[in-house]
Design an enzyme around this catalytic site. Structure first.
Site, PDB file in Angstrom:
ATOM      1  N   ARG A   1       5.112  16.635  -4.347  1.00  0.00           N
ATOM      2  CA  ARG A   1       5.619  15.372  -5.047  1.00  0.00           C
ATOM      3  C   ARG A   1       4.718  15.277  -6.401  1.00  0.00           C
ATOM      4  NH1 ARG A   1       8.807  15.720  -1.399  1.00  0.00           N
ATOM      5  NH2 ARG A   1       9.814  13.946  -0.396  1.00  0.00           N
TER       6      ARG A   1
ATOM      7  N   SER B   1      10.933   7.556   1.215  1.00  0.00           N
ATOM      8  CA  SER B   1       9.369   7.582   1.765  1.00  0.00           C
ATOM      9  C   SER B   1       8.656   6.445   0.861  1.00  0.00           C
ATOM     10  CB  SER B   1       8.892   8.934   1.663  1.00  0.00           C
ATOM     11  OG  SER B   1       9.494   9.756   2.317  1.00  0.00           O
TER      12      SER B   1
ATOM     13  N   GLU C   1       4.399   6.470  -2.761  1.00  0.00           N
ATOM     14  CA  GLU C   1       5.130   7.497  -3.429  1.00  0.00           C
ATOM     15  C   GLU C   1       5.947   6.886  -4.440  1.00  0.00           C
ATOM     16  OE1 GLU C   1       8.842   9.285  -2.387  1.00  0.00           O
ATOM     17  OE2 GLU C   1       7.832  10.902  -1.633  1.00  0.00           O
TER      18      GLU C   1
END
Ligand code: EPU
Length: 350
Positions: A168, A245, A341
């Site tokens: 990520r 998420s 996130e």
């Protein structure tokens, strides 16, 4: 250049998958890279904050945006060339990610099948190096092009190695260029393997294939398997607004993970190549009782605790409040700091 691609005081509520209310001082709908050069140089716009917007599937609007929201509507995809090992395929940043993946599969160029149905655009994919079911987009990116807004929108090329992809993570995110609008990704070139192998190691994928009795899945079977898994656990933003998420899976030292596991023997642990250990944020959230629980108009999804959902009529403040409550509960019980996130835009921070 005409200025009809710019709209003042634009409503963004239909432009973010959490369906949060917000306005932008300006909304620029960019269909040609020359429009980025206008935004980078025009006296009215060059000093305003700016942010690139794809499908708004990884954004939390905590308030209005006092700058230029750049909706990337650059379109086009093309086959470039092949070498001994790969097909090289390009897509403009505004192409829908899932449609692009489906198109590559239909053309007989597999590789991206584990990443089907991820909401978002091609141009957003490299920023947080989207990943699912044992694969990350960065592993199949050859290079990309960005408009460098600090030099008047000049197009620059980044090789994959320049992008510093991680879990990520990318250079765009690490340097904060996605927040400051320093760089706007305009085109991505993928390197799709000629000698394709399925990625079946992810636990749920392996279990699903075994259940179906498939030992040597082809790319379309892989895509269908992933699509089924996603449908079962991840809410469709069109019916239950969410941004995927809400937290990253935390990566901790091996020592910390071992100490935690001795107190919590069921703790899921995923060793990383660098020796650290990735924990499952969804598990941590479930353990502290937030799975399926609401706080006002938002909640953590009942089938996947890592997904924050808007139950109807929520605003950015509601989202940040729930995010904070979950983070505090996880920290109090496990000593683990969860990091959001999605990108939080509009002033307030979680
Ligand atoms: N878990 C629970 N309870 C939950 C959810 C998860 O205990 O409610 C535990 C289970 O042990 C499960 C493990 O967490 O085995 C992993 O869960 P899952 O396979 O659902 O994946 P995840 O780590 O929660 C990540 C990505 C997702 C991606 C899936 C599948 C992140 C932050 N999220 O979730 O990506 O779809 O893996 O690969 O890495 C996204 O980034 O928006 C996203 C949806």
């Amino acid at each position: 250049m005409p200025f009809d691609f710019l709209q003042p005081q634009a409503d963004l509520s239909a432009r973010n998958t959490l369906a949060l209310p917000a306005r932008a001082k300006w909304l620029a709908t960019v269909t040609q890279t020359g429009q980025l050069a206008v935004l980078a140089t025009h006296p009215e716009f060059r000093s305003l904050p700016r942010l690139a917007l794809g499908c708004g599937s990884n954004l939390v609007f905590s308030g209005d945006f006092q700058g230029t929201m750049i909706a990337i509507a650059l379109k086009g995809r093309e086959y470039l060339r092949a070498d001994d090992t790969a097909h090289y395929v390009a897509a403009a940043a505004g192409e829908n990610w899932h449609d692009f993946v489906q198109w590559t599969l239909a053309q007989g160029w597999p590789g991206l099948e584990n990443l089907v149905h991820i909401p978002g655009t091609v141009g957003a994919a490299p920023i947080q190096n989207i990943g699912a079911y044992g694969m990350e987009a960065g592993s199949l990116i050859d290079s990309l092009e960005v408009a460098d807004m600090a030099t008047g929108g000049e197009i620059r090329r980044f090789a994959a190695t320049d992008c510093a992809f991680g879990y990520r993570q990318s250079i765009f995110k690490r340097e904060g260029w996605h927040r400051t609008g320093r760089c706007v990704i305009t085109r991505v070139i993928f390197r799709l393997p000629k000698h394709w192998q399925p990625h079946t190691a992810y636990g749920e994928v392996a279990a699903e294939l075994a259940r179906a009795g498939v030992t040597r899945p082809d790319p379309l079977q892989m895509a269908a398997t992933i699509a089924d898994l996603r449908r079962r656990k991840l809410p469709d933003p069109a019916t239950l607004p969410n941004a995927g998420s809400f937290f990253q899976n935390p990566v901790v030292s091996a020592e910390f993970a071992a100490a935690l596991a001795s107190a919590h023997p069921d703790l899921p642990r995923h060793p990383q190549p660098d020796g650290n250990v990735k924990l499952s944020a969804g598990w941590l959230i479930e353990q502290v009782g937030w799975k399926g629980r609401n706080l006002g108009r938002v909640g953590m999804y009942e089938k996947q605790a890592l997904i924050l959902v808007n139950r109807g009529g929520a605003n950015g403040r509601d989202v940040l409040n729930l995010g904070r409550a979950v983070r505090e509960a996880v920290f109090a019980r496990f000593g683990v700091q969860l990091v959001p996130e999605p990108v939080i835009v509009g002033g307030a921070r979680s």
